[in-house]
Structures are given as C-alpha cells and as structure tokens.
Write a protein that holds these residues in place. Structure first.
Motif, short mmCIF file in Angstrom:
data_model
loop_
_atom_site.label_atom_id
_atom_site.label_comp_id
_atom_site.label_asym_id
_atom_site.label_seq_id
_atom_site.Cartn_x
_atom_site.Cartn_y
_atom_site.Cartn_z
N LEU A 273 0.82 -1.21 0.00
CA LEU A 273 0.00 0.00 0.00
C LEU A 273 0.86 1.26 0.00
N ARG A 274 1.96 1.25 0.75
CA ARG A 274 2.85 2.41 0.75
C ARG A 274 3.50 2.60 -0.62
N THR A 275 3.76 1.48 -1.29
CA THR A 275 4.38 1.58 -2.60
C THR A 275 3.47 2.30 -3.59
N MET A 276 2.19 2.01 -3.52
CA MET A 276 1.24 2.71 -4.41
C MET A 276 0.93 4.13 -3.92
N GLY A 277 0.99 4.34 -2.61
CA GLY A 277 0.85 5.70 -2.09
C GLY A 277 -0.53 6.31 -2.22
N TRP A 278 -1.56 5.53 -1.88
CA TRP A 278 -2.93 6.05 -2.02
C TRP A 278 -3.15 7.32 -1.21
N ASP A 279 -2.66 7.33 0.03
CA ASP A 279 -2.92 8.51 0.87
C ASP A 279 -2.17 9.73 0.35
N ARG A 280 -1.01 9.52 -0.26
CA ARG A 280 -0.26 10.64 -0.84
C ARG A 280 -1.04 11.25 -2.01
N VAL A 281 -1.63 10.39 -2.84
CA VAL A 281 -2.43 10.90 -3.95
C VAL A 281 -3.68 11.61 -3.43
N ALA A 282 -4.29 11.03 -2.39
CA ALA A 282 -5.48 11.65 -1.80
C ALA A 282 -5.17 13.05 -1.27
N LYS A 283 -4.01 13.20 -0.66
CA LYS A 283 -3.64 14.53 -0.14
C LYS A 283 -3.47 15.52 -1.30
N LYS A 284 -2.86 15.07 -2.39
CA LYS A 284 -2.73 15.95 -3.56
C LYS A 284 -4.10 16.33 -4.11
N GLU A 285 -5.01 15.38 -4.14
CA GLU A 285 -6.37 15.69 -4.59
C GLU A 285 -6.97 16.77 -3.72
N TYR A 286 -6.86 16.56 -2.41
CA TYR A 286 -7.46 17.52 -1.48
C TYR A 286 -6.82 18.91 -1.63
N ASP A 287 -5.51 18.93 -1.80
CA ASP A 287 -4.80 20.20 -1.85
C ASP A 287 -4.98 20.93 -3.18
N THR A 288 -5.09 20.18 -4.30
CA THR A 288 -4.98 20.83 -5.60
C THR A 288 -6.17 20.64 -6.54
N LYS A 289 -7.05 19.66 -6.28
CA LYS A 289 -8.08 19.33 -7.26
C LYS A 289 -9.50 19.63 -6.81
N LEU A 290 -9.78 19.46 -5.55
CA LEU A 290 -11.17 19.51 -5.10
C LEU A 290 -11.66 20.94 -4.94
N SER A 291 -12.96 21.11 -5.14
CA SER A 291 -13.56 22.44 -5.06
C SER A 291 -13.59 22.92 -3.61
N ALA A 292 -13.76 24.23 -3.44
CA ALA A 292 -13.81 24.81 -2.10
C ALA A 292 -14.99 24.25 -1.31
N SER A 293 -16.14 24.05 -1.97
CA SER A 293 -17.30 23.53 -1.25
C SER A 293 -17.06 22.09 -0.79
N THR A 294 -16.46 21.28 -1.64
CA THR A 294 -16.16 19.90 -1.25
C THR A 294 -15.23 19.87 -0.05
N LYS A 295 -14.25 20.74 -0.03
CA LYS A 295 -13.34 20.80 1.12
C LYS A 295 -14.08 21.19 2.40
N ARG A 296 -15.02 22.11 2.28
CA ARG A 296 -15.80 22.50 3.45
C ARG A 296 -16.61 21.32 3.98
N TYR A 297 -17.20 20.56 3.07
CA TYR A 297 -18.00 19.41 3.49
C TYR A 297 -17.12 18.34 4.14
N LEU A 298 -15.94 18.12 3.58
CA LEU A 298 -15.02 17.14 4.17
C LEU A 298 -14.56 17.59 5.55
N GLN A 299 -14.32 18.88 5.69
CA GLN A 299 -13.92 19.40 7.00
C GLN A 299 -15.05 19.27 8.01
N ALA A 300 -16.26 19.56 7.56
CA ALA A 300 -17.41 19.44 8.46
C ALA A 300 -17.61 17.98 8.88
#
Length: 952
Positions: A132-159
C-alpha cells in the motif's frame, strides 16, 4: 467541549427488534462467560464492555461546531435520516452518526489506505502495508485535497471530520467499539482524530478493487509457460456481440465531429446547458488508430513465444518472467480488499425501465452491486435532508453511503435516481522494466528512479523502513518481494531485449495514482436535478470508471464516465508491456466526456448494465478494454424485461425485485441436454444424473439438481482446463504430476514433475464465471478438441479422449465428490448445503483469536443463486462452492412515488457486535426481501422509532 448527554444512552431497538434484542443479550452472556476464562488475554469482557460502544439514539447531545440543531431519526432497523438547516451541519452530523455506528470500520479503512495497518495489528500486516505504501494512495489523496477539489467539497469534508471527532472526544477505545477492547489485550492502540484526507483516500481503495484487468494481464502472461497462443485465445474468447447485447445500442462515434452521438437528432446528450461540457483534465487529443481489437492473448507477447513484440527473450527469460509475474500476483493479493475480490469476479446489475413499460407510468430503477461479503457491509444506508432547500442548504438525498466518506454514493434525491455497475474499462497497465543500479532503461538511456523512504510502524515490534522506487510508468510493485528481485537479477535474455544488468522489475500505471475529482462528483450527483446536471457530475467521476444509469420522473439514461487513457497504436493493454520502449508508454491523452458512450431515452424503453461490453466494437474507435464481462447476466435481464413487455404486461416494483432474484443457470441450459445423453454404467452415478431430468435450471438453495449440476460443471472445468494451467493459476496446495515446462513433447511417467498450485482458492482459475461459459460454448461442437482429453484418474476413473468421455468422467467425479461432502443419499442433497455464506469481520474476524472470531462473525446462510446468474452469489469453481461475492445491497427506486421505493443491505446499520442491528437485514436479504424506503418527511416520521437531537 466534549459532547454532553441529556438523555439516557444505549441503543433502543424498535418493536420489530425486541425479540432479536433479547436473543442478542443471551448471546452476550454466553460470550462473557466464555471470555472470563480467556486468561491468555489478560482479563475478561463484561456485559458493560460489550454494550459500552452502543450508540445513543434518543435524547440530545451537544458539541461545538453546529450552527443549529440537527435531528437524527432512526427507523426500527437503526437506519438514520438526518435533518439539518445548512450543508455543513448536515455533513457534520453525517460524520457523527457514522462514527457512532461504524467508527472501527472507518478506522481500519483509513489505516488500510495509508498503509498503516501494522500500527493496529502488528507484524502480520507489514506485507500489506509495504504494498500500500508503494502505491501511495494517501499521498495521492492529499494531492487531490490540496490541488483538485472544489472549495465547497473541502468545506464538506472538514465538516464531516468535525462530526467524527466530536463523537470521539473524551472516549476510550472500548467506548468506541468492542474490537478496540480486543486490541487492548495485545497493544495500547488508541484512535486518532479524523482528517478530510482520510475520507478522500477511501475512494482509492474503492477504485483499486474495481480497477479493471490487471489480473487478466498477469494470467495471460503466466499461461505462456504451458499454453500456446491459440490455446490462450481459446481461454479468452472475443465478446459475443451478436448474442449478448452491449449496453449502448442506439448510438455510435461520429468521426467527423469527434463525438459520440445517439441515433435521432432530437436526443439530448446532456452536454448542453449548465456544466455540460464535461472536458477531461487528462488531455484533449483525439485518437488515431485506437481501433485495434484483441483476441485476448494472441497479439503481443512478452514471453517471446509468438506475436509482434518479442521484447523479452524466450527460454529462461520467459521462465523468469513467469516467476516475476507470479510473485507480482502475490504482491497484489497482499493488498487487502476494500469492496471486492481483488478484481476477480467483481460484477453488478443495474437497469432502468421507462414509464411506458411500468405500472406507475414512471421509470423504475434497480441496482445490486456484487462485492465481497463483509461484516459490516461495505454500505451504510442513510438519508441527508435539508429542512428547506436553499443556497445555504442544498441536499435532500438518500441511499447508500460509505462509512468514512460524506455524501451518498448510490441512491436518489427528490428529482433523480442513479445506480452503478463496474464498467471494467482498462485503466491499469503493467510494465516490465529493465533495472540497473543507477535507474531504469527508457528509450536507450538510463533514467534515475524517483525514490522516497517510508517508515512502517509496527505494534509490539520495531519499525520497518522501505524505499519506494518509481519509473516514468509508476511505482515498482516488484520491489515488495525479495523473490521477485532475485528472479529479475538472474533473468537470461536474448538479443531482442536489453542486457540483463541488475535484472527486471514490474511497474504499475494506473489512473487513480493521479489526483482527480471523484469526490466533487459525489456531491454534484447528490444535488443533480436533471439529465444535464447528472452528466456534468459524471464528467467529474475520474475513477473508478462506472456504468451510471439514470432516471427522473419522465426520462431514463446511461453514461460512461472515467479518466480512460488513449494508448498508442497497436497497444490494447491486454498484456504487460516493455517499459523501455517509448511506443508502449501512455500517450498522455484521455477520452473526452463528449466522446464517451451514452444513451438517453432509447426507443426500446429500457437500459441494462451488468458488466457487459459498453458499445459494439464497430461503432467506437477506442479500445475501452479487452476484458469485458461476457454478458450472461445482462442478456438474461434483457430477456426477462422483453418477456414482460412483449407479453403485453407492465413492470412493477416487485417485478424488478423478482428479476434481481433470478437464479436461472445459462450454462446449465447448454450442458444439461448433453449430460442427459451420457450413458453411465454405475447405477449410483445414474441416480445422480436423473436429478437433472425435468430440472428447470433454477439454482434454488433447496435444489438437489443444482447441487449436482454445479459439481459436474466444476469437474468439467477442472478436467478440461484447470489441470492444464500453470501452477501459478491453480489452487494453492493442489498438486499434479505434469510434463516439465521446457519439454518438447509428452513426457513419460518417470520424467514428470510434481507441481503444486500457488493461488488462494477464491483467486484461482478456472473460476467458472461467464468467460468460462463462453469458452465451453465455443468448444461444444468440437468433440475431439485437445481440451477434452484428460488422463485416467485415481481408482477406476476413466481417461477421456473426447467431449462426451470427459463429461462422463466429470459426472462420475461429481457424484463421489458430493457423496463425500453431502452423503450418499441424494435425497439429502441441496445446493444451499454447498453454497453457504459466512460473514466475517474483516480484521479480527479473520486473523483474531478463535474466541474473538466467534464473537464477531456470523453465519452460515444457505443461499440460492450462483456464478453469472442475475442473483449473483458468486463462487470460485477452482476453489470450492462457498460464496465469495454477493449482491452487497439491493434497491428498486420508484420514480412515480419515491416512498414506494425498496431497499435492503447485506448486514445492518451497526458495526457493533451484538447490537440488534448488526445483521438484522441479512435474513431478509438472503430470502430476497426488501424493506420499505421512506423519503418524504411524512413517511420518515411514520417509520421513526428513535430520535436524537444534536445541539450546538
């Protein structure tokens, strides 16, 4: 401030759950008495320990962050409907409620996606974490959160995270879940705070299990050690387009406009209007030469035996590749399943019928995804309702969610409904990489690896550090096996391949390892109100690529979303490719949304998706995959719909339910007439044969004929194909005396070698799915095919030189196999005695101490259905008859009256062992029953048993 309680806590079952509740309390007492003696674990569990984690479902709870009160209304099955006045409050409450019922499951999921299982479970899961570390799913997820997702989606995830953490605050592990109390006997693990990235990463786990044809790529390459190209082609036949219809039938690709167009200019493709352009983030180019079809293994060959690309040498190089890929298969198997059986046998049914063919005059939509059986179920049912829809509060949606992720994944809102099945589109490729101490070979030059160091913490032991290496094609999965490294170093190659150097590795290219926008898509679907909105939302659904069916009050539709790569000319992705050759690298272009197949209000009045081909190959220029499901289920559903329509009938909600339960065996219809003509000498085998006389091919749990037929089918597969496959594909521990791999002809008995299978039982081949239906169908008229030849068996089991002789042998073997399993008296036989479902907690229920497994697991249930039936209770014919995957839920949405929709889950709302709602839906699910699905305020109020108010 920590949550404060203003009413009694503890789960309050409704009237229908009281009897189950009394039974649960008795079981708890038995459990406690048993655990009192568990001295090895340093103590015992009291009744208070067992009940400590049950959620509060009445009264009120206060916690910071809410802007107003939220009502949580649960019905008699513990299914929650949440009512709030803002989006953030709604998703905060969703996090709180899911944590109440399922936090342990959520916690395991985030440790899985982050490669941190060993922090919870110790050294036994280190191999899992390395993969799992070799594929780095959580690393990709962090990049998605930081660079790809909309502001509203981030608010919902934070909530959502705030809601989860509000529930956790001030609680010890045993107050959260019984499993933490069990873990407390062996380590001092304590749950951490939830983060938005934990939610996003779960999408990677879902995408992994629905990733496409990696296993088929490996299997085809492994077969070259025993089989020639024609034999491999026999085992991967082309899709039967003329017999089993594709999903999209009324449209095709327009080369002039570069778009997919439905027949008839009046059809709306949903790409006009708001948000309908659906452009892909992966590139805009059109395809040249992307039309090549595949015969499933007769084209390019890494084994060097045939084909147009002998990039790797023959002889020992090919043998080294077999070992390399076999080891890679083991690495892939080390990745824990999230929702499915690691890519094998994953299916699903979903179909939608237009109002012109229904009793209500409005569309009906059905869905039942086929996934691994788990306890609790992978799905969590709930409703998310804004008290008043506005820009501040935009959601009124209900359906199936994933615990640990906000929003609804499959379900309906007040305007539309949607379902999903796995498309099987090929978004993964394996690359054989030529490695050296300085890097890897690409285009004649050595390129340095991209590297990172990962530290795996291990409960009760020392941490382990690993180095992850990546090529331009992706991470080197082969680094996770010492055996693979040694094989790669020793590989002998010929002049057609690069010099050996330090050996070879295998890299994974996969669209889900690039940041995407699927989380945005979930929220967009949840609030879509029409076809255009839905198509715009689908354009954001990067991975996994799913068949999406749609309905509103007057329309039906289908669309294929996904980030689907355009490969270079001549590369269909069916076999591992040489990573050193630039012509096999992905082009960097992806199929655009308006180029992808869709249908909207087709003239036939229905759309069926069940993992079959999406569109006829002559109507589409791109290769979506070479490994579709073969359409057995989809065509059966189509036939059932057509029978109703052509008979002048109208389809009801219950008709849709009955279709979901169809147990008819298509392979039995083909084989049984032949089996009944076999002349058998043994009267006891004839007695079994007579079970098939007059059988209607229905695989009911109480059917003796179904039991015998499936045993015959299993033995046909074993004799004709299984015993001829390489050891890497056969069941672990099953051993055969075979000719040496490098022999030029049949060996005599003194030259044969003993080879034992290496695959887990539920991953081995032949698995008996509808690919094997097609294989056998294509061979039926060739009585003397070499596939039908098999040597004499043990005792007096006869050899076979043709089809009927092999069928006779299979009938004999099946009779005595079932005699051993079920007894000599065939009157006691039944399919359900063989075909049983056990529900197991996915961590401690599998690897934990026996007493813990007893506490957490449930079953068995005797099931109807079978492999490639509409009621797809899948089993692996190579491994046995036990149920491997199931319809993980079933739903039927009535767009004429949403309150008359129906649903069921595999288990229950609760993840707490001994809760009244742990498996309270399973019995009804096994019988094919559905529960009422309340949606309107009045219907929800009428069905509510408990109400909890969350207060700011």
């Amino acid at each position: 401030m920590p949550p404060t309680t203003t009413a009694s806590s503890g789960q309050q079952p409704g009237k229908s759950g009281r009897k189950k509740g009394r039974r649960a309390r008795l079981i708890v007492l038995v459990l406690v008495l048993a655990l009192v003696g568990a001295v090895a674990y340093g103590g015992y569990w009291s009744v208070s320990t067992v009940r400590a984690s049950f959620p509060q479902t009445k009264g009120s709870v206060e916690f910071q962050g809410l802007s107003g009160p939220v009502d949580v209304k649960r019905d008699s099955y513990g299914i929650p409907q949440i009512y709030a006045s803002s989006d953030e409050d709604l998703f905060m409450a969703q996090g709180y409620v899911q944590a109440q019922d399922r936090f342990y499951e959520m916690d395991v999921r985030r440790h899985l996606t982050a490669g941190r299982l060993s922090e919870m479970f110790g050294k036994g899961t280190v191999d899992d974490d390395e993969a799992l570390r070799t594929m780095g799913w959580d690393r990709v997820a962090k990049k998605e959160y930081d660079t790809k997702l909309s502001a509203s989606t981030k608010r919902y995830l934070q909530a959502y995270s705030k809601g989860v953490n509000a529930y956790l605050k001030g609680k010890s592990g045993k107050q959260i879940s019984l499993e933490y109390a069990a873990l407390g006997f062996v380590n001092d693990y304590q749950p951490e705070q939830w983060t938005p990235v934990d939610s996003v990463a779960w999408l990677k786990a879902m995408a992994w299990d629905l990733r496409g044809n990696v296993k088929d790529e490996i299997d085809r390459a492994l077969m070259t050690s025993r089989l020639g190209p024609k034999q491999i082609a026999d085992l991967y036949p082309q899709y039967p387009y003329s017999r089993n219809k594709a999903i999209v039938q009324e449209g095709q690709y327009n080369e002039l406009t570069g778009t997919f167009e439905q027949n008839g200019s009046s059809k709306d493709n949903g790409l006009s209007g708001s948000g309908g352009s659906g452009t892909s983030t992966g590139g805009t180019g059109t395809s040249t030469g992307g039309t090549g079809t595949s015969t499933g293994g007769t084209g390019t060959s890494l084994g060097g035996t045939t084909g147009t690309s002998s990039s790797v040498g023959s002889g020992t190089a090919a043998s080294a590749l077999q070992s390399q890929l076999s080891g890679l298969s083991e690495v892939l198997n080390n990745v824990p399943t999230a929702v499915g059986v690691n890519g094998q046998g994953i299916g699903s049914n979903s179909w939608v019928v237009a109002g012109e063919h229904t009793i209500t005059g409005h569309p009906l939509l059905a869905n039942d995804p086929h996934l691994s059986a788990s306890l609790p179920s992978v799905w969590y049912q709930m409703g998310l309702h804004c008290r008043s829809l506005s820009s501040k509060c935009q959601y009124d949606v209900t359906g199936y969610t994933f615990a640990g992720m906000p929003g609804v994944v499959i379900g309906h809102n007040g305007k539309i409904a949607w379902g999903m099945t796995n498309s099987g589109v090929d978004v993964t490729d394996l690359y054989l990489e030529k490695l050296s101490g300085d890097g890897y070979l690409y285009d004649g030059k050595t390129v340095p690896f991209t590297t990172r160091e990962e530290t795996i913490k291990v409960a009760g032991g020392a941490s382990k550090k690993i180095v992850v290496r990546e090529t331009n094609n992706g991470p080197l999965l082969s680094d996770r096996s010492d055996e693979l490294v040694n094989v790669g170093r020793k590989a002998t190659v010929d002049n057609a391949a690069p010099d050996r150097g330090d050996g070879y590795g295998v890299a994974l290219r996969w669209t889900a390892l690039d940041p995407g926008t699927t989380m945005d898509a979930v929220f967009a679907m949840d609030k879509a109100s029409n076809w255009s909105d839905f198509r715009a939302a689908a354009a954001l659904f990067d991975v996994p690529s799913q068949n999406l069916v749609y309905a509103d009050a007057t329309n039906i539709g289908y669309t294929l979303p996904g980030r689907i790569p355009i490969r270079a000319k001549g590369d269909d992705g069916s076999l591992p490719a040489p990573g050193w050759d630039p012509k096999y690298r992905w082009t960097g272009k992806y199929i655009q949304q308006d180029e992808l197949p869709y249908e909207y209000n087709p003239s036939r009045g229905y759309i069926v998706t069940a993992n079959q081909a999406v569109v006829d190959k002559d109507k589409y220029p791109y290769t979506l995959t070479t490994d579709w499901g073969y359409g057995t289920r989809s065509q059966r559903i189509t036939d059932l719909i057509e029978q109703k329509i052509k008979g002048g009938g109208k389809i009801s909600t219950d008709d849709m339910r009955q279709m979901q339960l169809d147990n008819s065996s298509e392979i039995a219809k083909l084989l049984v007439p032949k089996l009944l003509k076999i002349d058998l000498d043994d009267k006891e085998v004839r007695q079994a044969q007579e079970l098939l006389e007059g059988w209607d091919y229905t695989q009911d749990a109480d059917s003796a004929a179904a039991a015998y037929f499936n045993a015959v089918w299993r033995n046909i597969l074993k004799l004709a194909f299984g015993n001829k496959l390489p050891k890497e594909l056969r069941v672990k521990g099953q051993c055969l005396w075979v000719d040496p791999v490098n022999s030029t002809g049949p060996a005599d008995e003194t030259q044969k070698v003993r080879e034992c299978g290496q695959r887990d039982a539920d991953e081995a081949q032949p698995d008996g799915g509808d690919r094997w239906f097609e294989v056998v169908r294509n061979l039926m008229n060739d009585q003397n095919s070499d596939w039908w030849k098999t040597p004499k068996g043990v005792g007096d089991r006869p050899a076979a030189t043709n089809r009927d002789e092999l069928f006779k042998r299979a009938m004999i073997d099946a009779r005595w196999e079932l005699t051993a399993k079920l007894g000599k008296d065939i009157d006691t036989w039944s399919w359900g005695r063989l075909h049983r479902l056990f529900l197991k907690n996915q961590t401690l229920g599998i690897e934990g101490p026996d007493i813990v497994q007893y506490a957490l697991n449930r079953g068995p249930w005797k099931l109807s259905g079978g492999e490639a039936t509409v009621n797809a209770t899948g089993w692996n014919a190579a491994g046995g008859y036990g149920v491997v995957w199931v319809p993980s839920m079933r739903m039927v949405v009535n767009l004429g009256d949403l309150d008359k929709s129906k649903w069921i889950n595999l288990t229950g709302a609760s993840g707490h062992a001994y809760s009244a709602h742990y498996t309270d839906q399973t019995g009804k699910w096994a019988k094919g029953e559905l529960l009422d699905w309340s949606f309107s305020d009045a219907a929800v109020d009428k069905s509510t048993s408990d109400t909890l108010v969350l207060k700011p």
